[in-house]
Design an enzyme around this catalytic site. Structure first.
Site, PDB file in Angstrom:
ATOM      1  N   HIS A  39      52.895  46.175  43.099  1.00 39.51           N
ATOM      2  CA  HIS A  39      54.332  46.424  43.047  1.00 39.51           C
ATOM      3  C   HIS A  39      55.005  45.698  41.891  1.00 39.51           C
ATOM      4  CE1 HIS A  39      54.392  47.827  47.483  1.00 39.51           C
ATOM      5  NE2 HIS A  39      54.240  48.822  46.650  1.00 39.51           N
ATOM      6  N   ASP A  75      71.512  65.128  45.252  1.00 35.13           N
ATOM      7  CA  ASP A  75      71.798  65.799  46.526  1.00 35.13           C
ATOM      8  C   ASP A  75      71.350  67.258  46.507  1.00 35.13           C
ATOM      9  OD1 ASP A  75      72.743  63.985  48.413  1.00 35.13           O
ATOM     10  OD2 ASP A  75      74.747  63.964  47.571  1.00 35.13           O
ATOM     11  N   CYS A 129      75.006  65.585  36.071  1.00 34.19           N
ATOM     12  CA  CYS A 129      75.332  64.164  36.160  1.00 34.19           C
ATOM     13  C   CYS A 129      74.416  63.434  37.135  1.00 34.19           C
ATOM     14  CB  CYS A 129      76.798  63.958  36.552  1.00 34.19           C
ATOM     15  SG  CYS A 129      77.255  64.686  38.138  1.00 34.19           S
TER      16      CYS A 129
END
Length: 821
Positions: free
Chosen positions: A445, A706, A753
């Protein structure tokens, strides 16, 4: 749950107030029942009483909470308010001590209602059932109760044998794990997350080894690599569905395709390995962190368990705020903090009289030993994650800072046995030239974090690097997997030339970034910036942004107790507009609700908030908030510079009422100049109706984050499915094409955007789909402009067509890379 209820105890309200379900508490630790089931009361008086008879187990020095063992053995935690431990006891007076016997209604803690309310995050008080083997039944909530009124009951659950005719489903499936790195931390966390909706017990079996599939630690201990055959075995009422869910996740690749993990060579037996590309010249500095001493003996099992739960919740809450490359790593770490095997092992130590810090360290050591025993180099990289969390939890329990990191001089090459993610995040990146670790691996990580930050890093360099003296000159060439100690003049000269060329390219990109962006064939493409503060606006201008394509105004509304008034909003918008100069400013109206609730705007619980009252839907439901924000925007931003954008539009029915309201506000303020009102395309409905919407809206801007989530029916906040989120999915690209076509037909411009706009690899595809404005993060702007200047429109259109016909995001990326060679 099957069982016979015995030893039932009635709980009375510990004070007068508003009785609410636990999920209404504005703190995920309580609301998501991380500490146990229960309820909450928002008090209207300052005296906490015993909800039932029992024995006081503990009262902290801050006197903001009390633990109580009831007569049936159940343990309760009563926690007055939220974040009240930080008050240090101010306003609280304990009326009881540990070991004291109390009756129902006896005073426990007196507190200054007004003073605590003013200083705390909230007064709402959770009452938590902290014991297993009991069930809590709550009476009707959402009502005012008097102190002493019956509010709940707690009953012991006695195990019993299954009765005749009652079937327990058993189901098994064999699958092949073809994920590139097998079942390591992130895939293990996704498996555990996928099982949350089910009650069945599920195990992963390989050979003679078996692990609880809900336990990340246990799964890591199996050492399942790529190509391994495993059996998924379930038992319970929904065993088949649970097993099928895990099987589907494994067969889909465990989310590793398109993940942020590095594509890197396997760890070699000798010599360093590149974990993050690049070149560094600097001086060595050794990092030698030591563990803190912990007390072996505890102060009582109940108190130590409450302390451990609080520490785990504290670290989990800190991880929840991670962003960017750290976000997925944080999700895997949160899964480890919630790991049932790890918590059980720590619980056994606490029950044996050990302190919480000692218990957590012992449980972590046991898990690390099991992982090392697999002999799998990739899995052993996860040991660093467990060690990182061990140190953080111990530091939280002791109330002391964890093992720190040294101050860095300019051009430091940091050397360590291994580096933990939390240590990396604490380093001064401005002075960090490179990293070399003796151990570790290229998919660790910390390697992902280093690559994201652009810090060259070598791993698995061997114990010899730990003997390098501080201040020794070094060349760290991660591209060549080489660490040169005390390099000669010729090596330094060659490395300096390479570094200079890289810096020159970046400087050239930065200098040219202040010129308007045009493609190689002269086509104009606007490169704007996404902003969330005045500071962001200054960074955007410095980076060469030609305007703001998205101002997230919710930064003004979040993490506060009251909404900003019109004047505060106006002043902030005005400062951002002034910072941008005459560059366009696209202000997105308030986008809260869903995953961004605010305490001063109460909304009912939603089963699926992403599909609920959020974005423009909330503005339509609360036109008073919308009117005030429009007034502030119009007063703060000059009309010639101002563009307003509405989030979460589905169709013109969402747009027209705001257009009418904007006209009203303009008339109120005497603003005659036209102000553009556009929409954010985030729903498939809006994308499919883009041509219709564009005939009335002044511009369209696509929020790819979204739009991708809704198109692929995958919640980007759900670890079990978030790996499916990829904005270069052909289905998403086809919707973007509809937006580009609809905007062109209506004579409007269309931009992007969302996160995809910051990726230079995506730029030719988006432009080929009809996008003429890209709004990126400020840091990405110089490189993005340089990439766009090399493009040709005809080639972009051809590439976009192929991308829309591709079968997967991986194929889209391959096409883009081939076209850009």
């Amino acid at each position: 749950m099957s069982g016979t209820m015995t030893d039932t105890i009635i709980l009375i309200a510990p004070f007068a107030g508003w009785l609410t379900p636990l999920e209404a508490v504005p703190d995920a630790v309580f609301a998501e029942r991380m500490m146990g089931d229960g309820f909450a009361i928002d008090p209207i008086e300052g005296l906490l009483r015993a909800p039932a008879a029992g024995e006081i187990l503990s009262v902290p020095a801050s006197a903001h909470a009390v633990t109580l063992r009831l007569d049936n053995g159940a343990e309760l935690l009563l926690h007055i308010g939220l974040d009240t431990v930080g008050l240090g006891g101010r306003g609280f007076t304990a009326k009881v001590t540990a070991g004291q016997r109390v009756r129902a209604g006896d005073p426990l803690i007196a507190f200054d209602l007004d003073a605590v309310a003013e200083a705390a995050k909230a007064l709402i008080t959770p009452v938590i059932l902290a014991s297993e083997g009991y069930v809590l039944t709550l009476e009707a909530t959402g009502r005012l109760v008097e102190a002493g009124a019956n509010v709940a009951r707690i009953a012991r659950v006695e195990p019993r044998e299954t009765t005749r005719g009652e079937s327990i489903e058993r189901f098994e499936r064999d699958v092949i794990v073809d994920a590139a790195h097998g079942i390591h931390a992130r895939p293990a966390a996704r498996i555990a997350a996928a099982l949350r909706p089910f009650v069945a017990e599920v195990a992963i079996v390989t050979g003679t080894a078996r692990a609880n599939a809900r336990s990340t630690v246990a799964l890591l201990g199996l050492g399942v690599g790529s190509g391994a055959s495993v059996q998924i075995a379930g038992i319970g009422t929904d065993a088949r569905a649970a097993v099928d869910a895990v099987a589907a996740l494994i067969l889909s690749g465990l989310g590793e395709q398109g993940s942020t993990a590095l594509t890197a060579p396997a760890i070699r037996s000798q010599g360093p390995v590149c974990a993050s590309p690049g070149l560094a010249i600097g001086q060595a500095l050794q990092l030698r962190a030591a563990d803190q001493d912990v007390p072996e003996d505890g102060a009582g099992a109940a108190a130590e368990r409450v302390g451990l739960d609080a520490a785990l919740a504290q670290i989990s809450g800190q991880l929840a705020g991670a962003r960017g490359a750290a976000a997925e790593i944080a999700e895997a770490h949160r899964a480890l903090l919630d790991d049932p095997e790890l918590i059980h092992a720590a619980g056994e130590q606490i029950a044996a009289g050990r302190s919480a810090a000692f218990a957590w360290r012992a449980a972590s050591a046991q898990a690390m030993t099991a992982i090392r025993a697999t002999g799998d180099a990739l899995l052993m990289e996860r040991v660093a994650d467990l060690k990182d969390l061990e140190r953080q939890v111990v530091a939280a329990l002791l109330g002391t800072p964890g093992a720190g990191v040294p101050a860095l001089s300019p051009s430091t090459v940091l050397i360590a046995e291994d580096l933990l993610p939390s240590q990396f995040l604490a380093l001064d990146a401005a002075n960090l030239a490179g990293i070399c670790t003796a151990a570790g691996g290229p998919t660790s990580h910390v390697a992902i974090l280093a690559a994201s930050a652009g810090i060259p890093m070598l791993v698995a360099a061997g114990e010899g690097v730990l003997a390098i003296v501080d201040g020794t000159p070094l060349i760290l060439d991660a591209d060549a997997a080489a660490l040169i100690i005390e390099p000669g003049a010729a090596a330094l000269s060659e490395a300096s030339e390479r570094l200079s060329a890289t810096r020159d390219r970046r400087a050239r990109d930065a200098a040219e970034a202040h010129e308007p962006c045009r493609m190689a064939d002269g086509t104009r493409i606007e490169i704007f910036a996404n902003l969330g503060s005045v500071t962001d606006a200054a960074a955007a201008v410095a980076a060469g942004a030609e305007g703001c394509g998205l101002l997230r105004t919710e930064f003004l509304f979040l993490e506060r107790e009251t909404a900003p008034d019109e004047e505060e909003q106006r002043e902030t918008y005005s400062r951002i507009a002034a910072t941008l100069g005459d560059r366009p400013l696209i202000v997105r109206t308030l986008d809260i609700g869903g995953d961004k609730p605010v305490p001063y705007l109460p909304m009912g619980a939603e089963e699926n908030p992403a599909l609920g009252l959020r974005g423009v839907r909330l503005s339509l439901a609360r036109p008073d908030l919308m009117r005030l924000q429009l007034r502030a925007i119009l007063r703060g931003v000059p009309a010639a510079q101002c563009r307003i954008m509405l989030p979460m539009i589905a169709d013109l029915g969402d747009y027209r009422p705001i257009r009418a309201l904007l006209a009203e506000v303009q008339a109120e303020l005497g603003i005659a100049d036209p102000v553009q009102l556009g929409v954010m395309i985030e729903t498939p409905a809006a994308a499919m109706l883009a041509g219709q919407v564009a005939r009335e809206a002044d511009f369209l801007s696509i929020g790819t984050n979204d739009l991708t989530q809704y198109t692929l029916a995958a919640d980007r906040g759900n670890a079990a499915v978030s790996q499916r989120i990829d904005a270069l999915h052909p289905a998403v690209l086809r919707l973007i094409r509809l937006v580009g076509e609809g905007a062109q037909q209506a004579g409007r411009w269309a931009g992007v955007c969302g996160g995809l706009a910051s990726d230079p690899l995506a730029a030719p595809i988006l432009i080929g789909l009809g996008i003429t404005e890209l709004s990126a993060t400020p840091a990405a702007i110089p490189g993005l402009k340089a990439a766009v200047r090399r493009l040709d429109m005809n080639a972009c259109v051809a590439l976009a067509g192929k991308a829309c016909d591709a079968a997967s995001p991986a194929e889209v990326r391959a096409l883009a890379r081939e076209a850009l060679i």
